[in-house]
Design an enzyme around this catalytic site. Structure first.
Site, PDB file in Angstrom:
ATOM      1  N   SER A 142       0.946  -1.285   0.102  1.00 42.30           N
ATOM      2  CA  SER A 142       0.065  -0.042  -0.018  1.00 42.30           C
ATOM      3  C   SER A 142       0.885   1.248  -0.174  1.00 42.30           C
ATOM      4  O   SER A 142       2.151   1.125   0.375  1.00 42.30           O
ATOM      5  CB  SER A 142      -0.979  -0.015   1.429  1.00 42.30           C
ATOM      6  OG  SER A 142      -1.455   1.239   1.614  1.00 42.30           O
ATOM      7  N   TYR A 155      -2.300   0.317  10.610  1.00 39.39           N
ATOM      8  CA  TYR A 155      -2.195   0.066   9.455  1.00 39.39           C
ATOM      9  C   TYR A 155      -0.817   0.310   8.499  1.00 39.39           C
ATOM     10  O   TYR A 155      -0.438  -0.605   7.925  1.00 39.39           O
ATOM     11  CB  TYR A 155      -3.368   0.632   8.521  1.00 39.39           C
ATOM     12  CG  TYR A 155      -3.665   0.320   6.913  1.00 39.39           C
ATOM     13  CD1 TYR A 155      -4.131  -1.118   6.902  1.00 39.39           C
ATOM     14  CD2 TYR A 155      -3.061   1.245   6.055  1.00 39.39           C
ATOM     15  CE1 TYR A 155      -4.134  -1.163   5.389  1.00 39.39           C
ATOM     16  CE2 TYR A 155      -3.277   0.715   4.673  1.00 39.39           C
ATOM     17  CZ  TYR A 155      -3.686  -0.275   4.204  1.00 39.39           C
ATOM     18  OH  TYR A 155      -3.830  -0.983   2.928  1.00 39.39           O
TER      19      TYR A 155
HETATM   20  N1  LIG Z   1      -8.711   0.014  -1.244  1.00 40.66           N
HETATM   21  C1  LIG Z   1      -7.709   0.809  -1.063  1.00 40.66           C
HETATM   22  O1  LIG Z   1      -7.927   1.977  -1.333  1.00 40.66           O
HETATM   23  C2  LIG Z   1      -6.405   0.177  -0.862  1.00 40.66           C
HETATM   24  C3  LIG Z   1      -5.422   0.967  -0.973  1.00 40.66           C
HETATM   25  C4  LIG Z   1      -4.144   0.362  -0.893  1.00 40.66           C
HETATM   26  C5  LIG Z   1      -3.870  -0.911  -0.546  1.00 40.66           C
HETATM   27  N2  LIG Z   1      -5.132  -1.671  -0.362  1.00 40.66           N
HETATM   28  C6  LIG Z   1      -4.939  -3.264  -0.031  1.00 40.66           C
HETATM   29  O2  LIG Z   1      -5.461  -3.918  -1.266  1.00 40.66           O
HETATM   30  C7  LIG Z   1      -5.849  -5.255  -0.566  1.00 40.66           C
HETATM   31  C8  LIG Z   1      -7.066  -5.532  -0.831  1.00 40.66           C
HETATM   32  O3  LIG Z   1      -8.299  -4.684  -0.304  1.00 40.66           O
HETATM   33  P1  LIG Z   1      -9.373  -4.151  -1.276  1.00 40.66           P
HETATM   34  O4  LIG Z   1      -9.221  -2.775  -0.991  1.00 40.66           O
HETATM   35  O5  LIG Z   1      -9.440  -4.833  -2.544  1.00 40.66           O
HETATM   36  O6  LIG Z   1     -10.324  -4.649  -0.130  1.00 40.66           O
HETATM   37  P2  LIG Z   1     -11.897  -5.746  -0.151  1.00 40.66           P
HETATM   38  O7  LIG Z   1     -12.249  -5.863   1.264  1.00 40.66           O
HETATM   39  O8  LIG Z   1     -12.558  -5.177  -1.282  1.00 40.66           O
HETATM   40  O9  LIG Z   1     -11.213  -7.003  -0.534  1.00 40.66           O
HETATM   41  C9  LIG Z   1     -10.642  -7.784   0.372  1.00 40.66           C
HETATM   42  C10 LIG Z   1     -10.878  -9.067   0.557  1.00 40.66           C
HETATM   43  O10 LIG Z   1     -10.084  -9.933   1.300  1.00 40.66           O
HETATM   44  C11 LIG Z   1     -11.134 -10.742   2.143  1.00 40.66           C
HETATM   45  N3  LIG Z   1     -10.629 -10.877   3.663  1.00 40.66           N
HETATM   46  C12 LIG Z   1     -10.461 -10.040   4.596  1.00 40.66           C
HETATM   47  N4  LIG Z   1      -9.747 -10.382   5.677  1.00 40.66           N
HETATM   48  C13 LIG Z   1      -9.824 -11.819   5.543  1.00 40.66           C
HETATM   49  C14 LIG Z   1      -9.504 -12.859   6.139  1.00 40.66           C
HETATM   50  N5  LIG Z   1      -8.988 -12.612   7.571  1.00 40.66           N
HETATM   51  N6  LIG Z   1      -9.459 -14.025   5.660  1.00 40.66           N
HETATM   52  C15 LIG Z   1      -9.854 -14.417   4.473  1.00 40.66           C
HETATM   53  N7  LIG Z   1     -10.244 -13.463   3.458  1.00 40.66           N
HETATM   54  C16 LIG Z   1     -10.197 -12.050   4.145  1.00 40.66           C
HETATM   55  C17 LIG Z   1     -12.348 -10.127   2.016  1.00 40.66           C
HETATM   56  O11 LIG Z   1     -13.406 -10.923   2.339  1.00 40.66           O
HETATM   57  C18 LIG Z   1     -12.346  -9.449   0.784  1.00 40.66           C
HETATM   58  O12 LIG Z   1     -12.951 -10.382  -0.002  1.00 40.66           O
HETATM   59  C19 LIG Z   1      -5.420  -5.094   0.917  1.00 40.66           C
HETATM   60  O13 LIG Z   1      -4.350  -5.744   1.307  1.00 40.66           O
HETATM   61  C20 LIG Z   1      -5.560  -3.681   0.966  1.00 40.66           C
HETATM   62  O14 LIG Z   1      -4.683  -3.212   2.379  1.00 40.66           O
HETATM   63  C21 LIG Z   1      -6.180  -1.213  -0.617  1.00 40.66           C
END
Ligand SMILES: NC(=O)c1ccc[n+]([C@@H]2O[C@H](COP(=O)([O-])OP(=O)(O)OC[C@H]3O[C@@H](n4cnc5c(N)ncnc54)[C@H](O)[C@@H]3O)[C@@H](O)[C@H]2O)c1
Length: 284
Positions: A142, A155
């Site tokens: 991230s 985080y």
């Molecule tokens: N959304 C943003 O703006 C952003 C920015 C930078 C980095 N990220 C990173 O991107 C990655 C994906 O996040 P996203 O934004 O797509 O979120 P999201 O919630 O849309 O998707 C995350 C998925 O992970 C699953 N999940 C969460 N905890 C879990 C667990 N304990 N066991 C099994 N499955 C689990 C959820 O069910 C979901 O399907 C993460 O690592 C997040 O930190 C997101």
């Protein structure tokens, strides 16, 4: 089709960025196993992609879930070429001063168990299959892996730890397995949830308008979508088109890192220059 014949395992592939990676991998010819705790998200994946995907319901905090996911992946598709550690949660920028004494330990444990231990255990479970395939690992970091204010201390520290994990595993596993990372900025279209320990499990990042919050401070002028980031995951997964990279992290910071000290009115000078020229070029 740059991933023809390749097999990937994506954690958190049922939503947001992970879902976009799965869609793109399938479009590029790969077959994909997905470990996620959302049964509804996994059912939707199956309905959309059929036999090109296999879903494993489980929690990334537990080694057994990862072992089951790797076993199902190899059983179904015969091998594993690329592990994508991606499941994560956010702290909604909760600052240290606001973390209550009776919540802080559980909040830290939950954050690190999912965002850091979830990747470590995935790598541990996938190692034998990846050694066999001379495979790849890609971890989602991230902006918070490099900069402040993409989260609170929980985080931000968890994503900095992901950088350490990428580097150490790249060192330990070279030259057999490449380990790289992608550090996305805000993602339009994701559903990132908060920590249960802070009562934020039902809060979704989709309720924040990231373009309104960020577009005016980013030199790119644009927060990316999950689909736009997915191409980078193809880049690190493909065997044919990359140089031998390991231990690298693509820092998608929207130009944040070159913004400078002065809070400039981004683009204003160009607009002034070209508008003036356009006016001067007007026929008399
Ligand atoms: N959304 C943003 O703006 C952003 C920015 C930078 C980095 N990220 C990173 O991107 C990655 C994906 O996040 P996203 O934004 O797509 O979120 P999201 O919630 O849309 O998707 C995350 C998925 O992970 C699953 N999940 C969460 N905890 C879990 C667990 N304990 N066991 C099994 N499955 C689990 C959820 O069910 C979901 O399907 C993460 O690592 C997040 O930190 C997101």
């Amino acid at each position: 089709m740059r991933l023809n014949g390749e097999v990937a395992l994506v954690t958190g592939g049922a939503s947001g960025l992970g879902r976009a990676i799965v869609d793109r991998y399938v479009a590029e010819g790969a077959r994909v196993a997905v470990l996620d705790r959302s049964s509804a998200g996994l059912a939707k994946l199956k309905a959309d992609h059929g036999d090109a995907v296999v879903g494993i319901e489980g929690d990334v905090r537990f080694l057994d879930s990862h072992k089951q996911a790797v076993a199902r992946c190899v059983e179904t598709f015969g091998k594993l070429d690329c592990l994508v550690g991606n499941a994560g949660v956010w702290d909604y920028m909760a600052q240290l001063v606001d973390l209550a004494d009776d919540r802080i330990e559980a909040a830290f444990d939950e954050m690190f168990s999912i965002n850091v231990k979830g990747y470590l255990l995935a790598a541990k479970a996938a190692l034998p299959a990846l050694y066999k395939s001379k495979g790849r690992v890609i971890f989602t970091a991230s902006n918070a892996a490099f900069y402040t204010s993409g989260g609170g201390p929980l985080y931000t520290a968890s994503k900095h730890a992901v950088v350490g994990l990428i580097k150490q595993l790249a060192y330990e596993w070279g030259p057999y397995i490449r380990v790289n990372g992608i550090a996305p900025g805000g993602i339009v279209g994701a559903d990132l949830r908060g920590l249960e320990a802070l009562g934020l499990q039902d809060q979704s990042i989709s309720t924040l308008s990231l373009p309104d919050m960020l577009n005016h401070v980013l030199p790119t002028g644009e927060v990316a979508t999950a689909e736009q980031y997915a191409g980078a995951y193809v880049f690190f997964a493909t065997r044919a088109e990359t140089v031998p990279l390991t231990g690298s992290i693509l820092d998608f910071n929207g130009g944040w890192g070159v913004r400078g000290l002065i809070d400039a009115n981004l683009g204003a000078e160009l607009e002034k220059h070209f508008c003036e020229q356009a006016v001067r070029r007007e026929p008399a």
